[in-house]
Design a protein around this motif. Structure first.
Motif, PDB file in Angstrom:
ATOM      1  N   THR A 145       7.537  -5.896  -2.641  1.00 59.19           N
ATOM      2  CA  THR A 145       6.478  -5.929  -1.900  1.00 59.19           C
ATOM      3  C   THR A 145       6.315  -7.375  -1.493  1.00 59.19           C
ATOM      4  OG1 THR A 145       5.299  -4.384  -2.992  1.00 59.19           O
ATOM      5  CG2 THR A 145       6.473  -3.251  -2.759  1.00 59.19           C
ATOM      6  N   LYS A 146       5.552  -7.929  -1.867  1.00 62.04           N
ATOM      7  CA  LYS A 146       5.329  -9.018  -1.149  1.00 62.04           C
ATOM      8  C   LYS A 146       5.842  -9.623  -0.452  1.00 62.04           C
ATOM      9  CE  LYS A 146       0.818  -8.946  -1.066  1.00 62.04           C
ATOM     10  NZ  LYS A 146      -0.796  -8.886  -0.248  1.00 62.04           N
ATOM     11  N   ILE A 147       7.505 -10.108  -1.692  1.00 62.85           N
ATOM     12  CA  ILE A 147       8.045 -10.975  -1.162  1.00 62.85           C
ATOM     13  C   ILE A 147       8.860 -10.344   0.146  1.00 62.85           C
ATOM     14  CG2 ILE A 147      10.450 -11.304  -1.588  1.00 62.85           C
ATOM     15  CD1 ILE A 147       9.299 -12.380  -4.452  1.00 62.85           C
ATOM     16  N   VAL A 176      -3.879   6.752  -3.304  1.00 60.12           N
ATOM     17  CA  VAL A 176      -3.963   5.426  -2.402  1.00 60.12           C
ATOM     18  C   VAL A 176      -4.379   3.991  -3.308  1.00 60.12           C
ATOM     19  CG1 VAL A 176      -5.456   5.508  -0.609  1.00 60.12           C
ATOM     20  CG2 VAL A 176      -4.097   7.147  -0.578  1.00 60.12           C
ATOM     21  N   PHE A 177      -5.322   4.838  -3.873  1.00 60.12           N
ATOM     22  CA  PHE A 177      -6.589   3.423  -4.445  1.00 60.12           C
ATOM     23  C   PHE A 177      -5.960   2.716  -5.475  1.00 60.12           C
ATOM     24  CE2 PHE A 177      -8.813   1.168  -8.086  1.00 60.12           C
ATOM     25  CZ  PHE A 177      -9.918   0.640  -6.272  1.00 60.12           C
ATOM     26  N   ILE A 178      -4.476   3.642  -5.745  1.00 63.35           N
ATOM     27  CA  ILE A 178      -3.262   1.913  -7.401  1.00 63.35           C
ATOM     28  C   ILE A 178      -2.953   1.232  -5.511  1.00 63.35           C
ATOM     29  CG2 ILE A 178      -1.320   1.984  -8.031  1.00 63.35           C
ATOM     30  CD1 ILE A 178      -2.353   4.329  -9.740  1.00 63.35           C
ATOM     31  N   GLY A 179      -2.180   1.934  -4.461  1.00 64.81           N
ATOM     32  CA  GLY A 179      -1.542   1.155  -3.287  1.00 64.81           C
ATOM     33  C   GLY A 179      -2.530  -0.182  -2.562  1.00 64.81           C
ATOM     34  N   VAL A 180      -3.843   0.459  -2.977  1.00 65.08           N
ATOM     35  CA  VAL A 180      -4.807  -0.673  -2.244  1.00 65.08           C
ATOM     36  C   VAL A 180      -5.268  -2.215  -3.400  1.00 65.08           C
ATOM     37  CG1 VAL A 180      -7.115  -1.036  -1.415  1.00 65.08           C
ATOM     38  CG2 VAL A 180      -6.119   1.158  -1.375  1.00 65.08           C
ATOM     39  N   ILE A 181      -4.708  -1.610  -4.697  1.00 60.49           N
ATOM     40  CA  ILE A 181      -5.233  -2.610  -6.060  1.00 60.49           C
ATOM     41  C   ILE A 181      -4.487  -3.534  -5.791  1.00 60.49           C
ATOM     42  CG2 ILE A 181      -4.818  -3.164  -8.007  1.00 60.49           C
ATOM     43  CD1 ILE A 181      -6.198  -0.492  -8.728  1.00 60.49           C
ATOM     44  N   GLY A 236      -7.481  -6.105   3.296  1.00 59.28           N
ATOM     45  CA  GLY A 236      -8.203  -5.918   1.793  1.00 59.28           C
ATOM     46  C   GLY A 236      -9.031  -5.183   1.612  1.00 59.28           C
ATOM     47  N   ILE A 237     -10.828  -5.532   1.995  1.00 59.06           N
ATOM     48  CA  ILE A 237     -11.750  -4.992   1.510  1.00 59.06           C
ATOM     49  C   ILE A 237     -11.887  -3.989   2.629  1.00 59.06           C
ATOM     50  CG2 ILE A 237     -14.564  -6.184   2.784  1.00 59.06           C
ATOM     51  CD1 ILE A 237     -14.080  -8.341   1.793  1.00 59.06           C
ATOM     52  N   ILE A 238     -11.217  -3.500   3.996  1.00 59.86           N
ATOM     53  CA  ILE A 238     -11.807  -2.743   4.931  1.00 59.86           C
ATOM     54  C   ILE A 238     -10.594  -1.193   4.137  1.00 59.86           C
ATOM     55  CG2 ILE A 238     -10.197  -1.680   6.523  1.00 59.86           C
ATOM     56  CD1 ILE A 238     -10.856  -4.666   7.822  1.00 59.86           C
ATOM     57  N   ALA A 239     -10.254  -1.953   3.489  1.00 61.53           N
ATOM     58  CA  ALA A 239      -8.436  -0.583   3.040  1.00 61.53           C
ATOM     59  C   ALA A 239      -9.684  -0.314   1.060  1.00 61.53           C
ATOM     60  CB  ALA A 239      -7.149  -1.107   2.703  1.00 61.53           C
ATOM     61  N   LEU A 240      -9.791  -1.309   1.138  1.00 59.50           N
ATOM     62  CA  LEU A 240     -11.412  -0.318  -0.474  1.00 59.50           C
ATOM     63  C   LEU A 240     -12.584  -0.120   0.452  1.00 59.50           C
ATOM     64  CD1 LEU A 240     -11.552  -1.034  -3.155  1.00 59.50           C
ATOM     65  CD2 LEU A 240     -12.943  -3.131  -2.517  1.00 59.50           C
ATOM     66  N   THR A 241     -12.805  -0.347   1.316  1.00 62.74           N
ATOM     67  CA  THR A 241     -14.100  -0.451   2.134  1.00 62.74           C
ATOM     68  C   THR A 241     -13.631   1.732   2.723  1.00 62.74           C
ATOM     69  OG1 THR A 241     -15.072  -1.733   2.864  1.00 62.74           O
ATOM     70  CG2 THR A 241     -15.756   0.007   3.193  1.00 62.74           C
ATOM     71  N   VAL A 242     -12.548   1.588   3.241  1.00 61.80           N
ATOM     72  CA  VAL A 242     -12.159   2.934   3.703  1.00 61.80           C
ATOM     73  C   VAL A 242     -11.240   3.902   2.804  1.00 61.80           C
ATOM     74  CG1 VAL A 242     -10.681   4.848   4.693  1.00 61.80           C
ATOM     75  CG2 VAL A 242     -11.044   2.099   6.262  1.00 61.80           C
ATOM     76  N   LEU A 266       1.330  -0.980  -0.082  1.00 61.24           N
ATOM     77  CA  LEU A 266      -0.019   0.117  -0.061  1.00 61.24           C
ATOM     78  C   LEU A 266       0.373   1.130  -0.013  1.00 61.24           C
ATOM     79  CD1 LEU A 266      -2.731   1.082  -0.050  1.00 61.24           C
ATOM     80  CD2 LEU A 266      -2.025   1.083   2.501  1.00 61.24           C
ATOM     81  N   VAL A 267       1.887   1.220   0.895  1.00 59.13           N
ATOM     82  CA  VAL A 267       2.287   2.686   0.971  1.00 59.13           C
ATOM     83  C   VAL A 267       3.555   2.524  -0.144  1.00 59.13           C
ATOM     84  CG1 VAL A 267       4.657   3.365   2.261  1.00 59.13           C
ATOM     85  CG2 VAL A 267       2.683   3.029   3.674  1.00 59.13           C
ATOM     86  N   VAL A 268       4.437   1.482  -0.951  1.00 60.35           N
ATOM     87  CA  VAL A 268       5.405   1.535  -2.033  1.00 60.35           C
ATOM     88  C   VAL A 268       3.782   1.693  -3.254  1.00 60.35           C
ATOM     89  CG1 VAL A 268       6.719   0.396  -3.112  1.00 60.35           C
ATOM     90  CG2 VAL A 268       6.628   0.326  -0.974  1.00 60.35           C
ATOM     91  N   GLY A 269       3.055   1.384  -2.954  1.00 60.10           N
ATOM     92  CA  GLY A 269       2.317   1.553  -4.586  1.00 60.10           C
ATOM     93  C   GLY A 269       1.959   2.786  -4.551  1.00 60.10           C
ATOM     94  N   PHE A 270       1.587   3.459  -3.154  1.00 69.40           N
ATOM     95  CA  PHE A 270       1.100   4.552  -3.013  1.00 69.40           C
ATOM     96  C   PHE A 270       2.722   6.222  -3.523  1.00 69.40           C
ATOM     97  CE2 PHE A 270       1.181   8.667  -1.129  1.00 69.40           C
ATOM     98  CZ  PHE A 270      -0.430   9.647  -1.725  1.00 69.40           C
ATOM     99  N   ALA A 271       3.315   5.442  -3.202  1.00 70.84           N
ATOM    100  CA  ALA A 271       4.582   6.350  -3.895  1.00 70.84           C
ATOM    101  C   ALA A 271       4.653   6.011  -5.236  1.00 70.84           C
ATOM    102  CB  ALA A 271       5.465   5.848  -3.168  1.00 70.84           C
TER     103      ALA A 271
END
Length: 432
Positions: A316-318, A127-132, A170-176, A98-103
């Motif tokens: 980022t996942k690894i 932020v949404f791209i980070g959520v994805i 992920g659902i919580i982040a998407l909802t927010v 989320l953080v790196v994707g947003f950056a």
């Protein structure tokens, strides 16, 4: 009536089988071949087959059955032991992407680089791209772990548990983020629904287990009834999760499998669902991911953005999930295995992207890069996973503590159930 769907199914089944055998020759998981078959047959290459609503629907049923089977084959005691580790792995596996994707999105998604023409602020879009990127689709990993005989290992159960928790986070982040763009969405109500789903799952799970066990004990001579009733429970749990609580249907299917995993007929039922999966549903699901690739109107800057996003999605996942595993007491190799198992984004990321587009958080212009991320991470995840496990079989008793709990076998998942399943069925009375 239009009967082309019959030809499409025949082509998909044949091509996924052939390419699965090719990738197996190169010591890669056969699901990679199935994914490549979808890319080659779809609009990205030859355009022989379109990703029709019929294929998408069968694909959805396919991933439901896949996760249901994974639940039935899981060791519930191992899942309980892996609960804390799964929570830490899932937490860092969401925060870091989320953080790196947003950056990264902040660098590219601005008027001076890529103009999206959306009224929503660029901050929310980024932020949404980070959520994805926080999404995880564990279905590909499940098939790969089954192929390697690692599904019930300590690493495998941690990945499964983390994927379920990751789905909720992920659902919580998407909802927010969508609530900030769409005032009609209430964060509190959605969070209440998520809590309600797990309370519902526990209550229904206990009742279902007791009733199913009593009913199956009275009809011990006809195993076919167990399979049908198990499928009904799977579909009902999937429907309730998605429709009533807003939780992914595959989460409901996995929990339904967990509910039935301790019944005396679980092995028999799992073998029957494996047959249904490898003959029809799994190849269609894997091919459907490849068929979704459409790369029209990709400018040079969008390609650069896609490559940057892809690198971030993998690393980022690894790093995030691997760090979570390391903090939970896993050694370096096991932490790498868990990180690789969480890389795949699959259909989950596409669903998140579509929901964001519906509320003005995702420009159609950026769907190309997102699709590239989804397809490449889905293809590369099983490859990385197998490499992290060493790529081959080990001598009996030589495995690491906590990772070699099952005898390994590498069955042809697209042609027949594993030999161990056949042995299990032979010990059961059958009336078919």
């Amino acid at each position: 009536m239009e009967y082309k769907y019959l030809l499409d199914l025949a082509i998909i089944l044949l091509s996924t089988k052939l390419l699965g055998l090719v990738t197996r020759k190169f010591k890669m998981p056969q699901v990679v071949g199935a994914l490549l078959a979808g890319v080659i047959l779809g609009p990205a290459c030859f355009g022989v087959i379109d990703n029709t609503d019929f294929i998408k629907t069968l694909s959805e049923v396919g991933v439901i059955v896949l996760m249901f089977s994974a639940g039935m084959e899981s060791d519930i005691h191992q899942l309980k032991k892996a609960g804390k580790a799964s929570l830490i792995v899932a937490g860092l596996g969401v925060v870091v992407p989320l953080v790196v994707g947003f950056a990264v999105a902040s660098v590219f998604n601005n008027p001076s680089v890529i103009q999206t023409d959306l009224e929503t602020s660029h901050f929310l879009q980024n932020v949404f791209i980070g959520v994805i990127l926080t999404a995880t689709s564990v279905s590909i990993t499940v098939e790969t772990l089954k192929e390697m005989g690692k599904l019930n290992s300590k690493v495998g159960t941690t990945i499964l548990g983390a994927a379920v928790i990751d789905d909720i986070l992920g659902i919580i982040a998407l909802t927010v983020i969508t609530s900030l763009a769409d005032p009609s969405v209430s964060v509190g109500i959605v969070l209440l629904k998520i809590v309600g789903f797990f309370a519902f799952a526990i209550g229904v799970g206990v009742v279902t287990y007791i009733l199913f066990k009593k009913w199956s004990d009275r009809h011990i001579d006809d195993h076919r009834r167990f399979v049908v009733m198990a499928f009904v429970i799977c579909l009902l749990m999937s429907f309730c999760a998605e429709e009533w609580f807003g939780v992914a249907d595959i989460t409901g299917a996995f929990i339904a499998g967990i509910i039935l995993s301790n019944t005396s007929h679980a092995k028999y039922m799992a073998s029957r669902f494996e047959t249904l999966s490898y003959t029809l549903l799994s190849p269609i699901f894997f091919a459907s991911v490849g068929l979704s690739v459409v790369l029209d109107n990709m400018s040079v800057m969008l390609i650069v953005f896609a490559l940057a996003l892809l690198g971030v999605a993998i690393i980022t996942k690894i790093v995030g999930c691997g760090l979570g595993a390391r903090l939970s007491g896993f050694n370096n190799k096991e932490s790498l295995q868990i990180g690789c198992g969480m890389v795949s984004r699959g259909e989950v990321a596409l669903i998140v992207a579509n929901k964001g587009a519906a509320v003005g958080l995702m420009s159609p212009l950026l769907f190309g890069p997102v699709v590239i991320v989804v397809v490449v991470t889905t293809i590369i995840s099983p490859i990385l996973l197998k490499l992290s496990f060493g790529g081959g079989k080990k001598k009996k008793g030589s495995g690491q503590k906590g990772t070699e709990q099952l005898p390994e076998h590498e069955p042809d998942v697209s042609t027949a159930p594993g030999a161990d399943t056949v042995v299990q069925e032979a010990a059961l009375p059958q009336k078919e």
